[in-house]
Design a protein around this motif. Sequence first.
Motif, PDB file in Angstrom:
ATOM      1  N   SER A  21     -34.959  53.639  34.633  1.00 56.48           N
ATOM      2  CA  SER A  21     -34.227  54.403  33.621  1.00 56.48           C
ATOM      3  C   SER A  21     -34.178  53.627  32.313  1.00 56.48           C
ATOM      4  O   SER A  21     -34.265  52.403  32.280  1.00 56.48           O
ATOM      5  CB  SER A  21     -32.798  54.694  34.097  1.00 56.48           C
ATOM      6  N   VAL A  22     -34.052  54.359  31.226  1.00 60.75           N
ATOM      7  CA  VAL A  22     -34.013  53.741  29.903  1.00 60.75           C
ATOM      8  C   VAL A  22     -32.823  52.802  29.804  1.00 60.75           C
ATOM      9  O   VAL A  22     -32.939  51.698  29.261  1.00 60.75           O
ATOM     10  CB  VAL A  22     -33.938  54.834  28.810  1.00 60.75           C
ATOM     11  N   GLU A  23     -31.677  53.213  30.346  1.00 58.89           N
ATOM     12  CA  GLU A  23     -30.477  52.383  30.267  1.00 58.89           C
ATOM     13  C   GLU A  23     -30.690  51.037  30.958  1.00 58.89           C
ATOM     14  O   GLU A  23     -30.312  49.994  30.427  1.00 58.89           O
ATOM     15  CB  GLU A  23     -29.267  53.086  30.892  1.00 58.89           C
ATOM     16  N   PHE A  24     -31.307  51.065  32.147  1.00 54.46           N
ATOM     17  CA  PHE A  24     -31.514  49.817  32.877  1.00 54.46           C
ATOM     18  C   PHE A  24     -32.493  48.914  32.134  1.00 54.46           C
ATOM     19  O   PHE A  24     -32.295  47.702  32.060  1.00 54.46           O
ATOM     20  CB  PHE A  24     -32.028  50.095  34.296  1.00 54.46           C
ATOM     21  N   GLN A  25     -33.554  49.497  31.582  1.00 50.42           N
ATOM     22  CA  GLN A  25     -34.533  48.697  30.834  1.00 50.42           C
ATOM     23  C   GLN A  25     -33.895  48.060  29.613  1.00 50.42           C
ATOM     24  O   GLN A  25     -34.109  46.875  29.336  1.00 50.42           O
ATOM     25  CB  GLN A  25     -35.713  49.561  30.419  1.00 50.42           C
ATOM     26  N   VAL A  26     -33.080  48.823  28.883  1.00 46.29           N
ATOM     27  CA  VAL A  26     -32.406  48.273  27.705  1.00 46.29           C
ATOM     28  C   VAL A  26     -31.437  47.174  28.133  1.00 46.29           C
ATOM     29  O   VAL A  26     -31.316  46.140  27.466  1.00 46.29           O
ATOM     30  CB  VAL A  26     -31.679  49.386  26.914  1.00 46.29           C
ATOM     31  N   PHE A  27     -30.760  47.377  29.255  1.00 49.19           N
ATOM     32  CA  PHE A  27     -29.838  46.363  29.787  1.00 49.19           C
ATOM     33  C   PHE A  27     -30.568  45.063  30.086  1.00 49.19           C
ATOM     34  O   PHE A  27     -30.118  43.985  29.681  1.00 49.19           O
ATOM     35  CB  PHE A  27     -29.160  46.914  31.049  1.00 49.19           C
ATOM     36  N   THR A  28     -31.727  45.139  30.763  1.00 47.41           N
ATOM     37  CA  THR A  28     -32.453  43.913  31.096  1.00 47.41           C
ATOM     38  C   THR A  28     -33.022  43.251  29.842  1.00 47.41           C
ATOM     39  O   THR A  28     -32.996  42.024  29.731  1.00 47.41           O
ATOM     40  CB  THR A  28     -33.584  44.184  32.102  1.00 47.41           C
ATOM     41  N   ARG A  60     -37.138  46.909  22.963  1.00 44.39           N
ATOM     42  CA  ARG A  60     -35.795  47.489  23.073  1.00 44.39           C
ATOM     43  C   ARG A  60     -35.544  48.490  21.959  1.00 44.39           C
ATOM     44  O   ARG A  60     -34.967  49.555  22.189  1.00 44.39           O
ATOM     45  CB  ARG A  60     -34.736  46.386  23.050  1.00 44.39           C
ATOM     46  N   GLN A  61     -36.022  48.187  20.765  1.00 41.34           N
ATOM     47  CA  GLN A  61     -35.833  49.084  19.635  1.00 41.34           C
ATOM     48  C   GLN A  61     -36.542  50.420  19.869  1.00 41.34           C
ATOM     49  O   GLN A  61     -35.994  51.483  19.584  1.00 41.34           O
ATOM     50  CB  GLN A  61     -36.369  48.424  18.371  1.00 41.34           C
ATOM     51  N   ARG A  62     -37.758  50.369  20.425  1.00 42.15           N
ATOM     52  CA  ARG A  62     -38.486  51.612  20.707  1.00 42.15           C
ATOM     53  C   ARG A  62     -37.788  52.425  21.783  1.00 42.15           C
ATOM     54  O   ARG A  62     -37.704  53.658  21.688  1.00 42.15           O
ATOM     55  CB  ARG A  62     -39.923  51.292  21.111  1.00 42.15           C
ATOM     56  N   LEU A  63     -37.286  51.755  22.836  1.00 38.72           N
ATOM     57  CA  LEU A  63     -36.573  52.476  23.893  1.00 38.72           C
ATOM     58  C   LEU A  63     -35.294  53.124  23.357  1.00 38.72           C
ATOM     59  O   LEU A  63     -34.969  54.260  23.704  1.00 38.72           O
ATOM     60  CB  LEU A  63     -36.213  51.526  25.042  1.00 38.72           C
ATOM     61  N   ASN A  71     -31.273  62.019  23.988  1.00 41.60           N
ATOM     62  CA  ASN A  71     -29.896  62.275  24.413  1.00 41.60           C
ATOM     63  C   ASN A  71     -28.961  61.374  23.624  1.00 41.60           C
ATOM     64  O   ASN A  71     -28.760  60.212  23.968  1.00 41.60           O
ATOM     65  CB  ASN A  71     -29.763  62.016  25.918  1.00 41.60           C
ATOM     66  N   ARG A  72     -28.369  61.908  22.570  1.00 38.30           N
ATOM     67  CA  ARG A  72     -27.541  61.117  21.660  1.00 38.30           C
ATOM     68  C   ARG A  72     -26.274  60.593  22.342  1.00 38.30           C
ATOM     69  O   ARG A  72     -25.802  59.505  22.025  1.00 38.30           O
ATOM     70  CB  ARG A  72     -27.179  61.998  20.455  1.00 38.30           C
ATOM     71  N   VAL A  73     -25.728  61.347  23.293  1.00 41.18           N
ATOM     72  CA  VAL A  73     -24.494  60.935  23.971  1.00 41.18           C
ATOM     73  C   VAL A  73     -24.745  59.689  24.820  1.00 41.18           C
ATOM     74  O   VAL A  73     -23.973  58.723  24.767  1.00 41.18           O
ATOM     75  CB  VAL A  73     -23.943  62.094  24.837  1.00 41.18           C
ATOM     76  N   ARG A  74     -25.823  59.705  25.610  1.00 39.60           N
ATOM     77  CA  ARG A  74     -26.162  58.533  26.426  1.00 39.60           C
ATOM     78  C   ARG A  74     -26.462  57.331  25.551  1.00 39.60           C
ATOM     79  O   ARG A  74     -26.104  56.194  25.885  1.00 39.60           O
ATOM     80  CB  ARG A  74     -27.377  58.840  27.314  1.00 39.60           C
ATOM     81  N   TYR A  75     -27.105  57.572  24.408  1.00 40.37           N
ATOM     82  CA  TYR A  75     -27.431  56.499  23.472  1.00 40.37           C
ATOM     83  C   TYR A  75     -26.160  55.835  22.940  1.00 40.37           C
ATOM     84  O   TYR A  75     -26.039  54.619  22.960  1.00 40.37           O
ATOM     85  CB  TYR A  75     -28.266  57.089  22.330  1.00 40.37           C
ATOM     86  N   LYS A  76     -25.210  56.644  22.489  1.00 38.84           N
ATOM     87  CA  LYS A  76     -23.952  56.104  21.948  1.00 38.84           C
ATOM     88  C   LYS A  76     -23.185  55.338  23.021  1.00 38.84           C
ATOM     89  O   LYS A  76     -22.614  54.277  22.761  1.00 38.84           O
ATOM     90  CB  LYS A  76     -23.072  57.237  21.397  1.00 38.84           C
ATOM     91  N   LYS A  77     -23.169  55.882  24.247  1.00 43.49           N
ATOM     92  CA  LYS A  77     -22.456  55.225  25.346  1.00 43.49           C
ATOM     93  C   LYS A  77     -23.086  53.877  25.670  1.00 43.49           C
ATOM     94  O   LYS A  77     -22.384  52.878  25.845  1.00 43.49           O
ATOM     95  CB  LYS A  77     -22.493  56.132  26.579  1.00 43.49           C
TER      96      LYS A  77
END
Length: 90
Positions: A21-28, A60-63, A71-77
């Motif tokens: 998932s994008v969130e997990f990749q950005v987290f790592t 990370r910037q591209r992701l 999905n702007r809501v997931r991005y802000k969160k």
Amino acid sequence: MVKNSFIPIIPQEKKQENRGSVEFQVFTFTNKIRRLTSHLKLHKRDFLSQRGLRKILGKRQRLLAYLSKKNRVRYKKLIGQLDIREPKTR
């Protein structure tokens, strides 16, 4: 190496589910960026690590740009959770 105590922890069972998932990749990527930043504070002339840091920052910037379009809501969160600044827009 200095450990960062303010990085949020994802439970082990949740890690197994969404590794792509994008969130997990950005987290790592964020964890790697914080680790490399603390390394470069000690070793200012480590140019290969600087290059690696710039590459990870770009990924990370591209992701984040992709997530912000989809999905702007997931991005802000996600930005709120990881305490990342929003990129400047041109």
